[in-house]
Scaffold this motif. Structure first.
Motif, PDB file in Angstrom:
ATOM      1  N   ASN A  65     -17.170   1.627  -0.374  1.00  0.00           N
ATOM      2  CA  ASN A  65     -16.812   0.260  -0.230  1.00  0.00           C
ATOM      3  C   ASN A  65     -17.309  -0.420   1.007  1.00  0.00           C
ATOM      4  O   ASN A  65     -17.265  -1.523   1.177  1.00  0.00           O
ATOM      5  CB  ASN A  65     -15.376   0.051  -0.168  1.00  0.00           C
ATOM      6  N   SER A 123     -17.357  -6.215   2.816  1.00  0.00           N
ATOM      7  CA  SER A 123     -16.728  -7.222   3.560  1.00  0.00           C
ATOM      8  C   SER A 123     -17.630  -8.608   3.309  1.00  0.00           C
ATOM      9  O   SER A 123     -17.087  -9.621   3.612  1.00  0.00           O
ATOM     10  CB  SER A 123     -16.689  -6.772   5.178  1.00  0.00           C
ATOM     11  N   HIS A 125      -7.797  -6.329   8.253  1.00  0.00           N
ATOM     12  CA  HIS A 125      -8.670  -6.250   7.266  1.00  0.00           C
ATOM     13  C   HIS A 125      -9.765  -5.276   7.450  1.00  0.00           C
ATOM     14  O   HIS A 125     -10.430  -4.940   8.537  1.00  0.00           O
ATOM     15  CB  HIS A 125      -9.310  -7.474   7.259  1.00  0.00           C
ATOM     16  N   ASP A 139      -4.293  -2.458  -1.626  1.00  0.00           N
ATOM     17  CA  ASP A 139      -5.442  -1.664  -1.558  1.00  0.00           C
ATOM     18  C   ASP A 139      -6.421  -2.294  -0.574  1.00  0.00           C
ATOM     19  O   ASP A 139      -6.627  -3.447  -0.552  1.00  0.00           O
ATOM     20  CB  ASP A 139      -6.216  -1.994  -3.201  1.00  0.00           C
ATOM     21  N   GLU A 140      -7.105  -1.385   0.367  1.00  0.00           N
ATOM     22  CA  GLU A 140      -8.005  -1.817   1.271  1.00  0.00           C
ATOM     23  C   GLU A 140      -9.322  -0.993   1.011  1.00  0.00           C
ATOM     24  O   GLU A 140     -10.320  -0.741   1.681  1.00  0.00           O
ATOM     25  CB  GLU A 140      -7.641  -1.538   2.422  1.00  0.00           C
ATOM     26  N   TYR A 143       0.737  -1.295   0.000  1.00  0.00           N
ATOM     27  CA  TYR A 143      -0.093   0.070   0.035  1.00  0.00           C
ATOM     28  C   TYR A 143       0.897   1.333  -0.120  1.00  0.00           C
ATOM     29  O   TYR A 143       0.508   2.309  -0.709  1.00  0.00           O
ATOM     30  CB  TYR A 143      -1.090   0.012   1.183  1.00  0.00           C
ATOM     31  N   VAL A 159      -9.875  -3.553  -3.045  1.00  0.00           N
ATOM     32  CA  VAL A 159      -9.641  -4.477  -2.058  1.00  0.00           C
ATOM     33  C   VAL A 159      -9.675  -5.995  -2.764  1.00  0.00           C
ATOM     34  O   VAL A 159      -9.145  -6.845  -2.108  1.00  0.00           O
ATOM     35  CB  VAL A 159     -10.699  -4.289  -0.623  1.00  0.00           C
ATOM     36  N   CYS A 186     -12.531  -2.417   5.057  1.00  0.00           N
ATOM     37  CA  CYS A 186     -13.207  -1.848   3.389  1.00  0.00           C
ATOM     38  C   CYS A 186     -13.252  -0.295   3.841  1.00  0.00           C
ATOM     39  O   CYS A 186     -14.350  -0.146   4.293  1.00  0.00           O
ATOM     40  CB  CYS A 186     -14.492  -2.704   3.048  1.00  0.00           C
ATOM     41  N   THR A 211     -15.707  -9.668   0.729  1.00  0.00           N
ATOM     42  CA  THR A 211     -14.255 -10.321   0.846  1.00  0.00           C
ATOM     43  C   THR A 211     -14.135 -11.399   1.955  1.00  0.00           C
ATOM     44  O   THR A 211     -13.653 -12.332   1.785  1.00  0.00           O
ATOM     45  CB  THR A 211     -13.376  -9.092   1.621  1.00  0.00           C
TER      46      THR A 211
END
Ligand code: ZN
Ligand code: CU
Length: 483
Positions: free
Chosen positions: A254, A258, A247, A219-220, A187, A224, A249, A261
Motif C-alpha cells: 500500500n 496516500s 492517517h 482498515d489502514e 480496526y 484503506v 497507508c 486517499t
C-alpha cells in the motif's frame, strides 16, 4: 502598564501560520494580556526571548493518556516537547463511562493499568481531573468500544436495536457532561463486528451536540480506500463532521496509496466536514497481536508482560533466540505491545504536508520501551521536517500543532498567541529543536525546548519539570470547523 510576566524580544509565531515577528508577550494570571512592542510595560518577572521562538503551546489531538493524567500527572513526556493540551479517549477506548469498573476489560488494557482509573460516568472522570489536576489541559472523546463493553455482551456481534439505543443514551449523557466527541476503533476486534448502521446511529448523537466523529478506521492497509469511503458515508448519513485519526497507508503493498486517499479527502471535503491528523514516523505502535506484524518490515517489542527483558528487542531476534518462528514467538510474548515499521517515508511526508492535516503523537505512555513518538513527535516535526527538510515553514508546522486542532475540536481561547487567549506557551530554540527520543532510546526529553507554560504557570523549565499542575479539563466552547 503592568503584567505578571513578560517574555521579551522573542520571535513570535502566533499559531495562525502568519510569518514570525519580533516582539514581547505579556501574561497576567492565566491569560495573554498584550503582545508586540511592550517597552512601556513592566512585569513582576521578565523572561529573555533573544534568538528564541515563542509559540502557543502545542495541542496533541490524539493521545491515549486518559489514565496517565492521573497516574503520571506531571506528564513530562508531553510538557518536555511543548505540549500543553491533549485530547484523550481515542481509537474507541475511553476510561468513561464504564458500567463495571471492578476490572480492566481486555481491550482497555492497552491504555489503562489500574481500575482506579475507570469511571462509571464522564462527570466522575471530569471531577477527578478537577480535584487531582495534571500539568496539561485535557479534553476527552467517548469511545465506541467502551460503550460496547457496557451494552453488548457478545462483542463479536453487531449491537441489536435495544443495545444501540442504550449506547446512544449513555453517549448523549457523556457529551452533555462535557466530552468533546465520539471516537471509534473498528480496526480492533471488540468493535469490528459493528456494522455501519451502528456507527451512523452514534454519529447522529455526536452531531446533535455539534461534536465530531473521530475514527481509527476499520482498515489502514489493503482496504484503506474502502475504510475511507465508509467514514465519509457515516458523515453523510449522520450529518456529523468526521475526523480520520493517524492517517496512514500500511504495508508494502500500500505504499504510495496516500496519493489516492488524499485525493479522496480533497473531493469529500467539498461537500462534507472532514479532517485528519497524522504522526511523523514510519512505524506505528499497538498491541503485538494486532496482525500488524504481517505488514511490517521490522517489529520491535515495546513491552511484554511475561518477558519484560525483551522490551526494545526485535521480534525476529527473539524468534531466533528461541529457535522458533515469528508467530510462535509472538504468542509467547503476549500480552505485549509492538512497534511496527509499516509505512513509507514518502507517504508520511505527503500526508503530513497535505493542507488539512494536523500533527498528533498517538502516544501510549506505558512500558519501558515505548515508541519514540510518546516523547518526540512535535520537536521532530519542527526540527527534522520543517527546519531540516523544508517540508513546510516553521510557522505552518506550528499552525498544524496549535490553531488547527483548537479550531477543529472547538477549544476556544487555545492555540493562538492573541490578547485574551489562555497563556499556554512554549519557548524554543528554532536552531536546535529536535526530538531526543529514538527507537533505540525512546525515553528522552526533546532538545531546544526552554520553557513551557500552561494557563500562565510554568510546567517545564530548562530540561526539568517544575512540579506545577495547572492543567484543566477542557470542554468544547466554540463550533467545530473544517481546518
Ligand atoms: Zn488508533
Ligand atoms: Cu490511537
Amino acid at each position: 502598564m503592568q503584567a505578571d510576566l513578560i517574555i521579551r524580544g522573542a520571535e513570535i509565531i502566533d499559531g495562525t501560520g502568519a510569518p514570525r515577528r519580533k516582539g514581547d508577550v505579556a501574561v497576567t494570571d492565566d491569560r495573554i494580556v498584550a503582545t508586540g512592542d511592550l517597552r512601556n510595560w513592566s512585569a513582576g518577572r521578565v523572561v529573555g526571548g533573544k534568538s528564541r521562538v515563542v509559540a502557543p503551546g502545542f495541542i496533541d489531538p490524539h493521545v491515549h493518556h486518559d489514565a496517565a493524567l492521573l497516574t503520571r500527572p506531571d506528564m513530562e513526556f508531553m510538557t518536555s516537547q511543548g505540549v500543553t493540551t491533549v485530547i484523550n479517549g481515542n481509537c474507541g477506548f475511553s476510561v468513561a463511562p464504564l458500567k463495571d469498573t471492578s476490572a480492566v476489560p481486555e481491550p482497555l488494557r492497552m491504555v489503562v493499568e489500574d481500575e482506579n482509573c475507570l469511571f462509571s460516568t464522564f462527570a466522575a472522570y471530569r471531577d477527578r481531573l478537577m480535584s487531582e489536576p495534571s500539568a496539561v489541559n485535557a479534553a476527552c472523546l467517548i469511545g465506541h468500544t467502551t460503550l460496547r463493553i457496557n451494552e453488548v455482551p457478545d462483542l463479536g456481534r453487531p449491537a441489536d436495536p435495544g443495545q444501540v439505543q442504550a449506547m446512544s443514551r449513555s453517549l448523549d449523557q457523556a457529551l452533555a457532561e462535557g466530552a468533546i466527541g465520539l471516537s471509534t476503533g473498528t480496526y480492533y476486534p471488540p468493535s469490528r463486528a459493528a456494522p455501519i448502521s451502528e456507527l451512523i446511529a452514534l454519529a447522529r448523537i455526536a452531531q446533535a451536540h455539534g461534536k465530531l466523529y473521530v475514527t481509527h478506521m476499520r482498515d489502514e492497509a489493503d482496504r484503506v480506500v474502502e475504510a475511507l469511503e465508509e467514514t465519509f458515508q457515516v458523515g453523510r448519513e449522520s450529518g456529523c463532521g468526521v475526523h480520520v485519526s493517524h492517517h496512514k497507508c500500511a504495508g508494502l503493498a500500500n505504499h504510495g496509496k496516500s496519493e489516492i486517499t488524499l485525493r479522496m479527502i480533497d473531493q469529500a471535503i467539498k461537500t462534507q466536514d472532514v479532517g485528519l491528523d497524522t504522526t511523523p514516523w514510519v512505524a506505528s505502535s499497538t498491541i503485538l497481536d494486532s496482525g500488524r506484524h504481517k505488514q511490517a518490515t521490522r517489529v520491535m517489542i515495546a513491552e511484554s508482560e511475561p518477558h519484560p527483558e525483551f522490551a526494545g528487542r526485535d521480534l525476529d531476534d527473539v524468534a531466533r533466540l528461541w529457535n522458533t518462528d515469528i508467530d510462535d514467538a509472538l504468542q509467547r510474548l503476549l500480552p505485549a505491545m509492538g512497534i511496527f515499521f509499516i509505512m513509507d517515508e514518502a507517504d508520511v511526508q505527503r500526508i503530513m504536508s497535505y493542507e488539512h492535516t494536523m500533527i498528533c503523537s498517538d502516544g501510549i505512555p506505558g512500558g519501558s520501551h515505548p515508541h519514540p513518538r510518546v516523547w518526540g513527535t512535535f520537536p521532530r516535526v519542527l526540527g527534522r521536517y520543517a527546519r531540516d527538510l523544508g517540508l513546510f515553514t516553521m510557522e505552518e508546522s506550528v499552525r498544524r500543532m496549535t490553531s488547527m486542532p483548537a479550531d477543529r475540536f472547538g477549544l476556544g481561547g487555545r492555540g493562538r498567541i492573541a490578547v485574551g487567549a489562555f497563556a499556554d506557551l512554549v519557548i524554543f530554540d528554532p536552531a536546535n529543536i529536535s526530538e531526543g527520543a529514538t527507537f533505540e532510546r525512546p525515553i528522552a526529553p526533546a532538545k531546544g525546548i526552554d520553557r513551557v507554560m500552561v494557563n500562565g504557570r510554568e510546567v517545564w523549565v530548562d530540561g526539568r519539570k517544575t512540579g506545577a499542575r495547572p492543567g484543566r479539563p477542557l470542554e468544547q466552547t466554540a463550533p467545530v470547523k473544517v481546518v
